[in-house]
Write an enzyme that holds these catalytic residues in place. Structure first.
Site, PDB file in Angstrom:
ATOM      1  N   HIS A  67      38.326  89.720 -26.601  1.00 26.26           N
ATOM      2  CA  HIS A  67      38.622  90.809 -27.881  1.00 26.26           C
ATOM      3  C   HIS A  67      37.583  89.917 -29.200  1.00 26.26           C
ATOM      4  O   HIS A  67      37.224  90.900 -29.498  1.00 26.26           O
ATOM      5  CB  HIS A  67      40.004  90.181 -28.356  1.00 26.26           C
ATOM      6  CG  HIS A  67      40.444  90.668 -29.735  1.00 26.26           C
ATOM      7  ND1 HIS A  67      41.044  92.045 -29.574  1.00 26.26           N
ATOM      8  CD2 HIS A  67      40.154  90.316 -30.740  1.00 26.26           C
ATOM      9  CE1 HIS A  67      41.307  92.271 -31.052  1.00 26.26           C
ATOM     10  NE2 HIS A  67      40.829  91.315 -31.768  1.00 26.26           N
ATOM     11  N   GLU A  68      37.390  88.742 -29.029  1.00 24.36           N
ATOM     12  CA  GLU A  68      36.310  88.303 -30.137  1.00 24.36           C
ATOM     13  C   GLU A  68      35.065  88.785 -29.900  1.00 24.36           C
ATOM     14  O   GLU A  68      34.167  88.865 -30.660  1.00 24.36           O
ATOM     15  CB  GLU A  68      36.638  86.727 -30.462  1.00 24.36           C
ATOM     16  CG  GLU A  68      38.031  86.308 -30.880  1.00 24.36           C
ATOM     17  CD  GLU A  68      38.410  87.160 -32.059  1.00 24.36           C
ATOM     18  OE1 GLU A  68      37.826  87.424 -33.043  1.00 24.36           O
ATOM     19  OE2 GLU A  68      39.661  87.207 -32.123  1.00 24.36           O
ATOM     20  N   HIS A  71      34.268  92.115 -31.206  1.00 27.89           N
ATOM     21  CA  HIS A  71      33.847  92.068 -32.596  1.00 27.89           C
ATOM     22  C   HIS A  71      32.391  91.658 -32.848  1.00 27.89           C
ATOM     23  O   HIS A  71      31.737  92.140 -33.499  1.00 27.89           O
ATOM     24  CB  HIS A  71      34.956  91.157 -33.329  1.00 27.89           C
ATOM     25  CG  HIS A  71      36.237  91.327 -33.515  1.00 27.89           C
ATOM     26  ND1 HIS A  71      36.522  92.712 -34.369  1.00 27.89           N
ATOM     27  CD2 HIS A  71      37.425  91.059 -33.186  1.00 27.89           C
ATOM     28  CE1 HIS A  71      37.838  92.534 -34.253  1.00 27.89           C
ATOM     29  NE2 HIS A  71      38.258  91.832 -33.738  1.00 27.89           N
TER      30      HIS A  71
END
Length: 149
Positions: A67-68, A71
């Site tokens: 998920h990170e 980003h």
């Protein structure tokens, strides 16, 4: 798992799912409480909540890192890296990164105070202390009293 193992895992996941190397730091942050992890825009580092690893294991950490990394890679490419952006949603779907992580504690575990209405006996569990002079029951506008835990 320590910070060096987390760094290696992050680098390998970046190459496996995104085909681009991760060139910054990934580390555990013991001060994180409500999030699984976070991507720092200024330093491009990734912080991970160590409590997630303690409670849910390595699979939860892998999901958080993916998920990170979504980003991270979108921000580096100057594309939409925020949760609401189409680029972010699309990349999360392609890599199998979840939108949210599992909660470490639910609300009931965090409750410190219980208030009860003096008219209708409705109970209100609260994490923070409530001013019983200002606050009233949401059902009948009765006075609240604090119960002993």
């Amino acid at each position: 798992m320590d910070n060096s193992a987390l760094q290696k895992l992050t680098e390998s996941l970046s190459l496996k799912y995104f085909k681009v190397p991760f060139k910054h730091k990934a580390y555990f942050n013991k001060r994180l409480r409500t999030t699984g992890g976070r991507y720092l825009l200024t330093s491009h580092n990734i912080e991970v909540n160590d409590k997630q690893y303690a409670k849910f294991g390595e699979s939860a950490i892998i999901d958080i890192i993916k998920h990170e990394l979504c980003h991270y890679h979108l921000h580096i490419q100057k594309k939409g890296y925020k949760h609401r952006d189409k680029d972010f949603k699309r990349l999360c779907q392609l890599t199998g990164a979840p939108r949210f992580c599992s909660a470490i504690e639910n609300y009931e575990d965090r409750v410190n105070y219980i208030y009860q209405c003096q008219k209708c006996d409705t109970r209100y569990p609260r994490i923070r202390k409530v001013d019983t002079v200002k606050m009233v029951c949401g059902n009948c506008n009765g006075k609240l009293k604090e119960l002993k835990n």
